[in-house]
Design a protein around this motif. Structure first.
Motif, PDB file in Angstrom:
ATOM      1  N   UNK A  35       0.826  -1.206   0.000  1.00 26.78           N
ATOM      2  CA  UNK A  35       0.000   0.000   0.000  1.00 26.78           C
ATOM      3  C   UNK A  35       0.865   1.262   0.000  1.00 26.78           C
ATOM      4  N   UNK A  36       1.973   1.238   0.710  1.00 29.19           N
ATOM      5  CA  UNK A  36       2.876   2.393   0.699  1.00 29.19           C
ATOM      6  C   UNK A  36       3.513   2.588  -0.680  1.00 29.19           C
ATOM      7  N   UNK A  37       3.816   1.482  -1.359  1.00 28.20           N
ATOM      8  CA  UNK A  37       4.334   1.582  -2.727  1.00 28.20           C
ATOM      9  C   UNK A  37       3.277   2.203  -3.634  1.00 28.20           C
ATOM     10  N   UNK A  38       2.011   1.815  -3.438  1.00 21.11           N
ATOM     11  CA  UNK A  38       0.947   2.393  -4.271  1.00 21.11           C
ATOM     12  C   UNK A  38       0.802   3.887  -4.016  1.00 21.11           C
ATOM     13  N   UNK A  39       0.959   4.315  -2.772  1.00 22.25           N
ATOM     14  CA  UNK A  39       0.900   5.749  -2.470  1.00 22.25           C
ATOM     15  C   UNK A  39       2.029   6.475  -3.190  1.00 22.25           C
ATOM     16  N   UNK A  40       3.224   5.879  -3.188  1.00 20.13           N
ATOM     17  CA  UNK A  40       4.361   6.496  -3.872  1.00 20.13           C
ATOM     18  C   UNK A  40       4.123   6.567  -5.379  1.00 20.13           C
ATOM     19  N   UNK A  41       3.538   5.519  -5.960  1.00 17.83           N
ATOM     20  CA  UNK A  41       3.271   5.515  -7.402  1.00 17.83           C
ATOM     21  C   UNK A  41       2.223   6.569  -7.750  1.00 17.83           C
ATOM     22  N   UNK A  42       1.156   6.658  -6.944  1.00 15.48           N
ATOM     23  CA  UNK A  42       0.135   7.677  -7.197  1.00 15.48           C
ATOM     24  C   UNK A  42       0.708   9.091  -7.046  1.00 15.48           C
ATOM     25  N   UNK A  43       1.575   9.295  -6.062  1.00 13.29           N
ATOM     26  CA  UNK A  43       2.201  10.603  -5.876  1.00 13.29           C
ATOM     27  C   UNK A  43       3.068  10.944  -7.079  1.00 13.29           C
ATOM     28  N   UNK A  44       3.855   9.965  -7.540  1.00 14.25           N
ATOM     29  CA  UNK A  44       4.729  10.169  -8.690  1.00 14.25           C
ATOM     30  C   UNK A  44       3.899  10.497  -9.935  1.00 14.25           C
ATOM     31  N   UNK A  45       2.803   9.761 -10.147  1.00 11.46           N
ATOM     32  CA  UNK A  45       1.943  10.037 -11.300  1.00 11.46           C
ATOM     33  C   UNK A  45       1.325  11.429 -11.203  1.00 11.46           C
ATOM     34  N   UNK A  46       0.959  11.845 -10.000  1.00  9.64           N
ATOM     35  CA  UNK A  46       0.398  13.178  -9.815  1.00  9.64           C
ATOM     36  C   UNK A  46       1.407  14.268 -10.099  1.00  9.64           C
ATOM     37  N   UNK A  47       2.644  14.066  -9.679  1.00 12.24           N
ATOM     38  CA  UNK A  47       3.690  15.052  -9.953  1.00 12.24           C
ATOM     39  C   UNK A  47       3.992  15.135 -11.448  1.00 12.24           C
ATOM     40  N   UNK A  48       3.995  13.995 -12.127  1.00 19.13           N
ATOM     41  CA  UNK A  48       4.215  14.018 -13.575  1.00 19.13           C
ATOM     42  C   UNK A  48       3.035  14.675 -14.283  1.00 19.13           C
ATOM     43  N   UNK A  49       1.839  14.459 -13.756  1.00 19.84           N
ATOM     44  CA  UNK A  49       0.649  15.015 -14.375  1.00 19.84           C
ATOM     45  C   UNK A  49       0.641  16.545 -14.323  1.00 19.84           C
ATOM     46  N   UNK A  50       1.221  17.109 -13.268  1.00 20.38           N
ATOM     47  CA  UNK A  50       1.235  18.566 -13.157  1.00 20.38           C
ATOM     48  C   UNK A  50       2.175  19.215 -14.172  1.00 20.38           C
ATOM     49  N   UNK A  51       3.201  18.485 -14.598  1.00 19.51           N
ATOM     50  CA  UNK A  51       4.153  19.060 -15.552  1.00 19.51           C
ATOM     51  C   UNK A  51       3.928  18.550 -16.973  1.00 19.51           C
ATOM     52  N   UNK A  52       2.867  17.804 -17.212  1.00 20.62           N
ATOM     53  CA  UNK A  52       2.602  17.258 -18.540  1.00 20.62           C
ATOM     54  C   UNK A  52       2.111  18.349 -19.494  1.00 20.62           C
ATOM     55  N   UNK A  53       2.379  18.145 -20.766  1.00 19.34           N
ATOM     56  CA  UNK A  53       1.942  19.067 -21.797  1.00 19.34           C
ATOM     57  C   UNK A  53       0.460  18.828 -22.092  1.00 19.34           C
ATOM     58  N   UNK A  54      -0.318  19.896 -22.037  1.00 17.90           N
ATOM     59  CA  UNK A  54      -1.747  19.802 -22.360  1.00 17.90           C
ATOM     60  C   UNK A  54      -1.928  20.111 -23.841  1.00 17.90           C
ATOM     61  N   UNK A  55      -2.703  19.274 -24.529  1.00 20.27           N
ATOM     62  CA  UNK A  55      -3.010  19.537 -25.926  1.00 20.27           C
ATOM     63  C   UNK A  55      -4.369  18.947 -26.273  1.00 20.27           C
ATOM     64  N   UNK A  56      -4.877  19.347 -27.418  1.00 20.81           N
ATOM     65  CA  UNK A  56      -6.175  18.840 -27.870  1.00 20.81           C
ATOM     66  C   UNK A  56      -5.943  17.696 -28.837  1.00 20.81           C
ATOM     67  N   UNK A  57      -6.602  16.585 -28.600  1.00 18.85           N
ATOM     68  CA  UNK A  57      -6.464  15.410 -29.459  1.00 18.85           C
ATOM     69  C   UNK A  57      -7.096  15.711 -30.827  1.00 18.85           C
ATOM     70  N   UNK A  58      -6.379  15.419 -31.916  1.00 18.63           N
ATOM     71  CA  UNK A  58      -6.956  15.687 -33.238  1.00 18.63           C
ATOM     72  C   UNK A  58      -8.103  14.734 -33.594  1.00 18.63           C
TER      73      UNK A  58
END
Length: 116
Positions: free
Chosen positions: A55-78
């Motif tokens: 469960x602690x590993x899952x918390x770390x993975x979700x945190x990592x995904x959230x941090x990557x999500x904040x810096x991801x490039x937003x675009x509109x799908x064609x």
């Protein structure tokens, strides 16, 4: 492949897998008390520790995904026209799984492969 999805969704999937595995391990550990009585408490304790680690590993993975999500490039799908997030130079749409790229060379190469 058939099961390909966006990179952020892949990380979230792994977080969910670790959560479910951890909970399953803890449930199996408590079954040890039912099966073996007092001796099963040791088994339950060991399984609880392994489940908590998962469960602690899952918390770390979700945190990592959230941090990557904040810096991801937003675009509109064609294809579907919805806003999606993209990690790296190539990724898939989070909704329709269309391959997306910011690199013009790769966009040209994939267009040539489709037309061939």
């Amino acid at each position: 492949m058939f099961f390909k999805s966006a990179k952020i969704n892949e990380f979230r999937l792994w977080g969910l897998v670790f959560t479910l595995v951890g909970m399953g391990i803890m449930i199996l550990g408590t079954a040890g008390i039912v099966l073996w009585g007092q001796a099963g408490k040791i088994v339950a304790g060991i399984f609880m520790i392994f489940g908590m680690i998962s469960l602690l590993i899952s918390v770390a993975v979700y945190f990592w995904a959230g941090m990557m999500s904040t810096s991801a490039t937003m675009l509109e799908c064609p294809e579907c026209g919805r806003q999606t997030k993209m990690l790296g130079k190539t990724d898939r749409c989070m909704f329709c799984r269309t391959m997306l790229t910011l690199d013009p060379n790769q966009a040209r190469d994939s267009a040539n492969e489709v037309n061939a």
